[in-house]
Structures are given as structure tokens and as C-alpha cells.
Design an enzyme around this catalytic site. Structure first.
Site, PDB file in Angstrom:
ATOM      1  N   CYS A   1      22.996  -7.283   8.647  1.00 30.57           N
ATOM      2  CA  CYS A   1      22.130  -8.355   8.543  1.00 30.57           C
ATOM      3  C   CYS A   1      23.201  -8.661   7.141  1.00 30.57           C
ATOM      4  O   CYS A   1      23.897  -9.484   6.409  1.00 30.57           O
ATOM      5  CB  CYS A   1      20.950  -8.483   8.192  1.00 30.57           C
TER       6      CYS A   1
HETATM    7  C1  BEZ Z   1      20.800  -5.614  11.456  1.00 30.65           C
HETATM    8  O1  BEZ Z   1      21.562  -5.893  10.996  1.00 30.65           O
HETATM    9  O2  BEZ Z   1      21.406  -4.361  11.027  1.00 30.65           O
HETATM   10  C2  BEZ Z   1      19.878  -4.362  12.698  1.00 30.65           C
HETATM   11  C3  BEZ Z   1      18.944  -5.712  12.407  1.00 30.65           C
HETATM   12  C4  BEZ Z   1      17.641  -5.299  13.569  1.00 30.65           C
HETATM   13  C5  BEZ Z   1      17.882  -4.595  14.378  1.00 30.65           C
HETATM   14  C6  BEZ Z   1      19.520  -3.814  14.786  1.00 30.65           C
HETATM   15  C7  BEZ Z   1      20.290  -3.694  13.418  1.00 30.65           C
END
Ligand code: BEZ
Length: 211
Positions: A45
Site C-alpha cells: 500500500c
Molecule cells: C500490503 O499492502 O503490503 C499488504 C496488505 C495486506 C496484506 C498483504 C500485504
């Protein structure tokens, strides 16, 4: 009932990193890319939000406003914005909605309980200036989105709203397009003065009309 293409994008009032957002008023006559992410302070994210911030000139060229969302609270969003700016070398130039009460997530069906009972999945909605939903995509949490692809689809939507054409597989700005089947050959001759090639009666190729 689940949202479908062509439906009016649900309106909402919710808090965000730039203050209260009254969605339809905020987007006015722009296109919008509304995208949810699972959680703050997560690696994928963080890269996504940095990427969208850096694409602002491309969004502006196309009259698009970006708006992110997760169910994390506003103070968490604010703290995370500093990390995004530090690690992605950019200023965050669009709002992130703090959807703690899941109002927007429910309106847009962004929580998929079999994937995660409480967090939003990676949803994307492209919404046009008339507030109609024009694209919906859902990605797994583990896969960061390709925002160039979203720009490419908006280019296609903006072109095909103006001309009776559609864009073929892997099309990008400047490539040839196809004439929609509802247009007769006689009308196509008038509409597309650069001419067209009929590979099959239903497969007629013409140069991109506005190039
Ligand atoms: C991420 O944004 O890195 C992420 C969010 C939830 C689960 C796995 C990765």
C-alpha cells in the site's frame, strides 16, 4: 445490491486526510479513481499511494481526481502519510478517506469476508464526470495495482465517449482503434476521414481519430 457498471457511484460524506469529503461535490465534473487498500503501514500500500501521488500530472491532464480509502482511523492515516512521503520521495497530493465506520466500504462492497472479515480489499472504481461507475477492479492484498493500466483505460473511455470506436487488446494512445459494429460502412466513411481497413465486416480498423 452490488454495484454494476453504469450505476450511479454512491455519494457519501466521510472524514479524510484533507478534511470532510462530500464525494459528489468534491469530484464535481471530474473523473475519479476511488481505490481502497487493506491497511495503513503495509508495504504494498505504501508503494501504491506513492505511485499515485507521482502520477498527479498524468491524472490532471485527464481531469481525474484520485482518492484512497481504508478502514484505519484518521490519526493513523496522518502518521502513515509522513512515512509515504519519506520513503516514496513525494508529497501525498490526494485524500485518503478514514472509513472507520465502514460506511463507504459497504456502499462500494469493498469488504470481501472470505478474503478478510474486516479489512477492505484492493478495489478500484473509475467514476466519470456524470458520477457513473465505468470500471471496477478487485485485486488481492498481495498484488499492488498497475496504475498505468488505469490511466490507459481512462484514455480509452475518454476516447470512446467522443467517437464511435472501441480500443483493441493492449491498445495505447496513438494506436489504431476499431469502429463499433453499429456504424455502417457508409457512415464510417463520413465519420473517419482517414479511412478504415475492413479485415472482416465486423473488424474494421481506423487510425485513432483525434491524433
Ligand atoms: C500490503 O499492502 O503490503 C499488504 C496488505 C495486506 C496484506 C498483504 C500485504
Amino acid at each position: 445490491m452490488a454495484l454494476r457498471l453504469g450505476d450511479e457511484a454512491p455519494d457519501f460524506v466521510q472524514e479524510s486526510t484533507v478534511g470532510t469529503i462530500d464525494f459528489h461535490k468534491w469530484k464535481e465534473n471530474s473523473w475519479a479513481v476511488l481505490f481502497s487498500h487493506p491497511a495503513d503501514f503495509t508495504p504494498v500500500c505504501t508503494t501504491e499511494l506513492g505511485t499515485v501521488a507521482k502520477l498527479k500530472p498524468e491524472f490532471d491532464k485527464r481531469n481525474i481526481k484520485a482518492i484512497g480509502l481504508s478502514v484505519d482511523p484518521l490519526d493513523s492515516h496522518r502518521a502513515w502519510v509522513s512515512d509515504i512521503e519519506e520513503t516514496q520521495n513525494t508529497k501525498l497530493n490526494f485524500p485518503i478517506v478514514a472509513d472507520g465506520d465502514r460506511k463507504v466500504s459497504m456502499l462500494y462492497d469493498m469488504i470481501h469476508p472470505e478474503a478478510n472479515a474486516t479489512l477492505t480489499v484492493r478495489s478500484v472504481f473509475i467514476i466519470d464526470p456524470n458520477n457513473k461507475v465505468r470500471l471496477m477492479l478487485t485485486y488481492p492484498a498481495s498484488a499492488g495495482r498497475n496504475f498505468q493500466e488505469l490511466l490507459r483505460v481512462i484514455d480509452s473511455l475518454q476516447l470512446t465517449d467522443r467517437y464511435k470506436v472501441a480500443t483493441p487488446a493492449d491498445w495505447k494512445q496513438g494506436d489504431d482503434v476499431v469502429i463499433v459494429p453499429a456504424v455502417s460502412d457508409a457512415d464510417a466513411k463520413q465519420m473517419f476521414p482517414k479511412g478504415f481497413k475492413a479485415i472482416k465486416p465486423y473488424l474494421r480498423i481506423t487510425p485513432q481519430p483525434d491524433k
